[in-house]
Structures are given as C-alpha cells and as structure tokens.
Motif scaffolding. Structure first.
Motif, short mmCIF file in Angstrom:
data_model
loop_
_atom_site.label_atom_id
_atom_site.label_comp_id
_atom_site.label_asym_id
_atom_site.label_seq_id
_atom_site.Cartn_x
_atom_site.Cartn_y
_atom_site.Cartn_z
N LEU A 1 0.84 -1.20 0.00
CA LEU A 1 0.00 0.00 0.00
C LEU A 1 0.87 1.24 0.00
CD1 LEU A 1 -2.23 -2.05 0.73
CD2 LEU A 1 -3.16 -0.34 2.29
N GLU B 1 -2.58 5.73 1.24
CA GLU B 1 -3.63 4.72 1.33
C GLU B 1 -3.71 4.15 2.75
OE1 GLU B 1 -3.50 3.12 -3.30
OE2 GLU B 1 -2.33 2.10 -1.76
N VAL C 1 -9.27 -0.79 -0.57
CA VAL C 1 -8.62 0.52 -0.69
C VAL C 1 -9.58 1.44 -1.42
CG1 VAL C 1 -6.62 1.78 -1.55
CG2 VAL C 1 -6.36 -0.58 -0.75
N SER D 1 -7.71 7.78 0.17
CA SER D 1 -6.29 8.09 0.36
C SER D 1 -6.18 9.46 1.00
CB SER D 1 -5.55 8.08 -0.99
OG SER D 1 -4.17 8.27 -0.80
N PRO E 1 -9.14 7.60 -4.66
CA PRO E 1 -8.06 7.43 -5.65
C PRO E 1 -8.53 7.77 -7.05
CG PRO E 1 -8.05 5.61 -4.11
CD PRO E 1 -9.29 6.41 -3.81
N SER F 1 -6.43 1.90 -8.68
CA SER F 1 -6.05 2.22 -7.30
C SER F 1 -7.12 1.81 -6.30
CB SER F 1 -5.76 3.72 -7.16
OG SER F 1 -4.65 4.09 -7.95
#
Length: 224
Positions: free
Chosen positions: A135, A139, A157, A160, A174, A179
């Motif tokens: 990561l 993140e 995820v 961020s 992201p 991402s």
C-alpha cells in the motif's frame, strides 16, 4: 510559476485532486519549464522536460505523470480559449525506462528485519500493510476500520489521505480504478489487524470522552 499554469484549472478541480496536481507540478514540471509562460511553451520545451527528468533518474511512471499533468493544464486552458494548441501531443515519445527498478527497494531480508523490529509496536499494522501488501503511504493513512472485513480476510482501498497546499489533510478517492481495489489479507495479517484494533480499544478507554474515533465489527460494520 503557478500563476502561469494553474488559474484556469483551479476553477473546476476538487481540492484533493488539485493538491495532487500541484505536487506533481512543483516536483517535476516547474523546475524545468516553470519559468516559461504557458502560451509560449513549445514542443522542444516538452521534450526537454522529459530529457531532464530522465537524466535525473526519474522513472517512466513519474515522467508520464509530469507530461500528463502538463497536458491536462494545457487542454483545460484550450477549453477556456486561452490556448490554441496542445504542444504535449506533438512531443517525442517518452524515452524508455532504462533505470534499475530494484535500486533503492528493500530486499526480502530487509523487510523481515523491519517487520521484526515493528512487532508489538503501535506502528506494526501500518508497516505490515506497507511492506507486505504494498500500500502507498496515503492509502494506509486513509484507512478506516469499515474498509476491513476480518471474517473474509479482505481490505478495500477506497480512500487516500493527502495534504492540501495549506497543510490541511484531506481524504479523497483514488483517481484511477486500478487504485481502488480489494486485497486479501491472509491469516497472519488478520491477526495483526485484530491486535491493532484491540490496541486502539485500550487507547479509547484511556482517553474516555476525549476519544473521537470509531470501531466496527469483524465485517466492517460500524458499532461504536
């Protein structure tokens, strides 16, 4: 240099994304072409930008970001009728990446040493996620417990953390679909995350009413 490149882009860009653009401009674009007015930028200037970054040892990924953010600024200015053409579209292809991608990266034994040193500390969970799942720092800092399903052993995820120009942290989504992803943790990482949650629960009890965080169950559903 920002006064030449950013005014039109600021009008429509979200703060999170704008902070990312500004960082890329500051680090990669402005040192090479920041002294040139946007309307006077030439194809040769764009080519020189890539040559300068390549000579400095930057990866192809970084050089793509540099040309990409410069092209984004130019195309936005074109939509505003402030520029007539996009010089990035006529520039040479980016030079191949000939650098050693393994240079400067931690080797397996170094990762093991780092994980051993972190074991049992408040940094263990973050270092494990960085070292074993790969990561990015933003993140990890953007994670919350509702992104983890400890029964299924997965981590999503979805956010961020970045620092805006004024120094204010901001959570954002992201920019690319790649991402935003779901990763498998495996039993050892699940155990680390359970330990981290227990550590935070003890901190919450010690903080009492000053605690501003929250907790979830093993499925990531918020319970407190």
């Amino acid at each position: 240099a920002r006064e030449r490149y950013l005014p039109s882009l600021v009008e429509t860009t979200k703060p999170y994304t704008l902070a990312s653009y500004r960082k890329e401009l500051d680090l990669y674009v402005f040192p090479s072409v920041g002294g040139i007015e946007l309307a006077k930028l030439t194809v040769d200037d764009v080519d020189n930008l890539d040559r300068t970054l390549s000579a400095a040892g930057y990866s192809l990924t970084v050089r793509r970001k540099a040309r990409g953010v410069l092209g984004r600024v130019i195309r936005h200015a074109m939509r505003k009728r402030r520029l007539a053409q996009d010089v990035t579209r006529h520039a040479d292809r980016l030079a191949p990446d000939v650098r050693d991608r393994t240079k400067g990266t931690l080797q397996p034994e170094q990762v093991r040493v780092l994980l051993t040193a972190a074991r049992g500390t408040e940094w263990e969970a973050a270092i494990v996620l960085l070292g074993l799942l790969g990561l990015r720092r933003g993140e990890v800092l953007g994670l919350s417990w509702d992104a983890l399903d400890l029964i299924a052993g997965t981590l999503s995820v979805e956010r961020s953390l970045v620092t805006l120009e004024a120094g204010e942290p901001s959570l954002g989504v992201p920019k690319t679909k790649g991402s935003r992803r779901t990763l498998e943790l495996g039993a050892p990482l699940v155990a680390v995350m359970r330990s981290q949650r227990a550590r935070q629960a003890r901190q919450a009890l010690a903080a009492g009413q000053d605690w501003a965080g929250s907790f979830t169950d093993d499925h990531g559903t918020r319970v407190a």
